[in-house]
Design a protein around this motif. Structure first.
Motif, PDB file in Angstrom:
ATOM      1  N   GLY A 198      39.180 -44.443  40.965  1.00  0.00           N
ATOM      2  CA  GLY A 198      40.045 -45.606  41.092  1.00  0.00           C
ATOM      3  C   GLY A 198      39.508 -46.745  40.248  1.00  0.00           C
ATOM      4  N   HIS A 199      39.724 -47.957  40.696  1.00  0.00           N
ATOM      5  CA  HIS A 199      39.178 -49.139  40.027  1.00  0.00           C
ATOM      6  C   HIS A 199      39.036 -50.220  41.088  1.00  0.00           C
ATOM      7  CE1 HIS A 199      38.316 -52.265  37.204  1.00  0.00           C
ATOM      8  NE2 HIS A 199      38.563 -51.488  36.161  1.00  0.00           N
ATOM      9  N   PRO A 200      37.796 -50.649  41.365  1.00  0.00           N
ATOM     10  CA  PRO A 200      37.586 -51.578  42.478  1.00  0.00           C
ATOM     11  C   PRO A 200      38.113 -52.992  42.254  1.00  0.00           C
ATOM     12  CG  PRO A 200      35.545 -51.212  41.297  1.00  0.00           C
ATOM     13  CD  PRO A 200      36.555 -50.259  40.723  1.00  0.00           C
ATOM     14  N   GLY A 201      38.310 -53.372  41.026  1.00  0.00           N
ATOM     15  CA  GLY A 201      38.810 -54.727  40.800  1.00  0.00           C
ATOM     16  C   GLY A 201      39.280 -54.926  39.373  1.00  0.00           C
ATOM     17  N   THR A 202      40.566 -55.015  39.190  1.00  0.00           N
ATOM     18  CA  THR A 202      41.132 -55.299  37.882  1.00  0.00           C
ATOM     19  C   THR A 202      42.328 -56.222  38.100  1.00  0.00           C
ATOM     20  OG1 THR A 202      41.890 -54.315  35.797  1.00  0.00           O
ATOM     21  CG2 THR A 202      42.663 -53.266  37.841  1.00  0.00           C
ATOM     22  N   TYR A 203      43.060 -56.504  37.072  1.00  0.00           N
ATOM     23  CA  TYR A 203      44.189 -57.413  37.214  1.00  0.00           C
ATOM     24  C   TYR A 203      45.267 -57.092  36.189  1.00  0.00           C
ATOM     25  CZ  TYR A 203      41.976 -59.664  33.220  1.00  0.00           C
ATOM     26  OH  TYR A 203      41.411 -59.891  31.984  1.00  0.00           O
TER      27      TYR A 203
ATOM     28  N   PHE B  90      47.527 -64.471  36.547  1.00  0.00           N
ATOM     29  CA  PHE B  90      46.833 -63.193  36.706  1.00  0.00           C
ATOM     30  C   PHE B  90      47.025 -62.754  38.149  1.00  0.00           C
ATOM     31  CE2 PHE B  90      44.644 -65.656  33.535  1.00  0.00           C
ATOM     32  CZ  PHE B  90      44.362 -64.752  32.526  1.00  0.00           C
ATOM     33  N   VAL B  91      47.103 -61.446  38.370  1.00  0.00           N
ATOM     34  CA  VAL B  91      47.200 -60.942  39.733  1.00  0.00           C
ATOM     35  C   VAL B  91      46.222 -59.779  39.897  1.00  0.00           C
ATOM     36  CG1 VAL B  91      49.198 -59.470  39.280  1.00  0.00           C
ATOM     37  CG2 VAL B  91      48.750 -60.235  41.598  1.00  0.00           C
ATOM     38  N   HIS B  92      45.382 -59.893  40.907  1.00  0.00           N
ATOM     39  CA  HIS B  92      44.315 -58.935  41.187  1.00  0.00           C
ATOM     40  C   HIS B  92      44.864 -57.677  41.844  1.00  0.00           C
ATOM     41  CE1 HIS B  92      41.534 -57.198  44.176  1.00  0.00           C
ATOM     42  NE2 HIS B  92      40.657 -57.305  43.195  1.00  0.00           N
ATOM     43  N   ILE B  93      44.195 -56.550  41.546  1.00  0.00           N
ATOM     44  CA  ILE B  93      44.481 -55.308  42.252  1.00  0.00           C
ATOM     45  C   ILE B  93      43.190 -54.491  42.352  1.00  0.00           C
ATOM     46  CG2 ILE B  93      45.239 -54.120  40.140  1.00  0.00           C
ATOM     47  CD1 ILE B  93      47.178 -52.485  41.994  1.00  0.00           C
ATOM     48  N   SER B  94      42.980 -53.897  43.502  1.00  0.00           N
ATOM     49  CA  SER B  94      41.877 -52.968  43.726  1.00  0.00           C
ATOM     50  C   SER B  94      42.510 -51.612  44.015  1.00  0.00           C
ATOM     51  CB  SER B  94      41.031 -53.428  44.913  1.00  0.00           C
ATOM     52  OG  SER B  94      39.955 -52.546  45.114  1.00  0.00           O
ATOM     53  N   ILE B  95      42.165 -50.625  43.169  1.00  0.00           N
ATOM     54  CA  ILE B  95      42.803 -49.321  43.245  1.00  0.00           C
ATOM     55  C   ILE B  95      41.799 -48.299  43.774  1.00  0.00           C
ATOM     56  CG2 ILE B  95      44.020 -47.537  41.929  1.00  0.00           C
ATOM     57  CD1 ILE B  95      44.505 -49.817  39.787  1.00  0.00           C
ATOM     58  N   PRO B  96      42.089 -47.668  44.915  1.00  0.00           N
ATOM     59  CA  PRO B  96      41.173 -46.662  45.460  1.00  0.00           C
ATOM     60  C   PRO B  96      41.350 -45.332  44.730  1.00  0.00           C
ATOM     61  CG  PRO B  96      43.120 -46.728  46.800  1.00  0.00           C
ATOM     62  CD  PRO B  96      43.292 -47.790  45.738  1.00  0.00           C
ATOM     63  N   PRO B  97      40.477 -44.358  44.995  1.00  0.00           N
ATOM     64  CA  PRO B  97      40.745 -43.007  44.482  1.00  0.00           C
ATOM     65  C   PRO B  97      42.131 -42.561  44.985  1.00  0.00           C
ATOM     66  CG  PRO B  97      38.515 -43.138  45.322  1.00  0.00           C
ATOM     67  CD  PRO B  97      39.192 -44.422  45.707  1.00  0.00           C
ATOM     68  N   LEU B  98      42.910 -41.999  44.085  1.00  0.00           N
ATOM     69  CA  LEU B  98      44.289 -41.603  44.402  1.00  0.00           C
ATOM     70  C   LEU B  98      44.574 -40.224  43.829  1.00  0.00           C
ATOM     71  CD1 LEU B  98      46.165 -44.884  43.387  1.00  0.00           C
ATOM     72  CD2 LEU B  98      46.014 -43.970  45.691  1.00  0.00           C
ATOM     73  N   PRO B  99      45.581 -39.544  44.368  1.00  0.00           N
ATOM     74  CA  PRO B  99      46.010 -38.293  43.745  1.00  0.00           C
ATOM     75  C   PRO B  99      46.521 -38.568  42.324  1.00  0.00           C
ATOM     76  CG  PRO B  99      46.965 -38.520  45.938  1.00  0.00           C
ATOM     77  CD  PRO B  99      46.322 -39.825  45.596  1.00  0.00           C
ATOM     78  N   VAL B 100      46.338 -37.592  41.449  1.00  0.00           N
ATOM     79  CA  VAL B 100      46.838 -37.706  40.082  1.00  0.00           C
ATOM     80  C   VAL B 100      48.334 -37.987  40.132  1.00  0.00           C
ATOM     81  CG1 VAL B 100      47.286 -36.393  37.963  1.00  0.00           C
ATOM     82  CG2 VAL B 100      45.053 -36.215  39.095  1.00  0.00           C
ATOM     83  N   GLY B 101      48.781 -38.924  39.302  1.00  0.00           N
ATOM     84  CA  GLY B 101      50.193 -39.279  39.256  1.00  0.00           C
ATOM     85  C   GLY B 101      50.390 -40.615  38.579  1.00  0.00           C
ATOM     86  N   VAL B 102      51.625 -41.048  38.554  1.00  0.00           N
ATOM     87  CA  VAL B 102      51.992 -42.330  37.965  1.00  0.00           C
ATOM     88  C   VAL B 102      52.538 -43.209  39.079  1.00  0.00           C
ATOM     89  CG1 VAL B 102      53.480 -43.507  36.300  1.00  0.00           C
ATOM     90  CG2 VAL B 102      52.496 -41.273  35.724  1.00  0.00           C
ATOM     91  N   TYR B 103      51.993 -44.404  39.191  1.00  0.00           N
ATOM     92  CA  TYR B 103      52.404 -45.373  40.210  1.00  0.00           C
ATOM     93  C   TYR B 103      52.941 -46.608  39.499  1.00  0.00           C
ATOM     94  CZ  TYR B 103      49.563 -42.244  43.024  1.00  0.00           C
ATOM     95  OH  TYR B 103      49.045 -41.121  43.633  1.00  0.00           O
TER      96      TYR B 103
END
Length: 144
Positions: free
Chosen positions: A49-54, A105-118
């Motif tokens: 995933g990614h713990p902190g991006t925007y 800017f808007v923050h997002i924290s992305i956890p490990p996820l199943p392969v796919g497009v969100y």
């Protein structure tokens, strides 16, 4: 006789203009600003995933109330601390090259996820008008 025909044409033209004018006018409640879509995408690995991006936002035009930036329709388990509020003001593209100043800017924290497009949505709201556009999160085994 020519005067009658000319008056009739003028009256018909004025009537047609009045009938069409509302279709092209902006209602008083319509926004005087626009959220620009930069077609943003990010790739993250399914295991990390990614713990902190925007994602970035650009509001252009003029607005008299604070515009709030946010994310909606986040992937499962993703979180957002929200975005930077954009104070009342204005922002216009550069007349020479069309570039636009990024003002949010808007923050997002992305956890490990199943392969796919969100495809979450970046949103901007002045309390009356809300505009949005999709951003793409590509989750893959490897981004290289």
């Amino acid at each position: 006789m020519k005067t009658i025909h000319r008056a009739a044409r003028l009256a018909l033209g004025a009537t047609a203009w009045l009938a069409l004018a509302p279709a092209g006018t902006t209602p008083a409640s319509a926004a005087t600003w626009e959220l620009r879509d930069f077609r943003q995408q990010i790739c993250v690995t399914s295991s990390g995933g990614h713990p902190g991006t925007y994602f970035i936002a650009a509001v252009v035009g003029t607005w008299s109330t604070t515009v709030q930036i946010a994310l909606q329709n986040l992937p499962p388990g993703a979180t957002s601390m929200g975005g930077t509020p954009i104070a009342p003001g204005s922002n216009y593209p550069d007349p020479d090259d069309g570039s636009t100043t990024v003002n949010g800017f808007v923050h997002i924290s992305i956890p490990p996820l199943p392969v796919g497009v969100y495809t979450p949505l970046v949103t901007a709201s002045d309390g009356t008008e809300t505009q949005s556009y999709p951003v793409t999160i590509n989750v893959k085994q490897s981004c290289y």
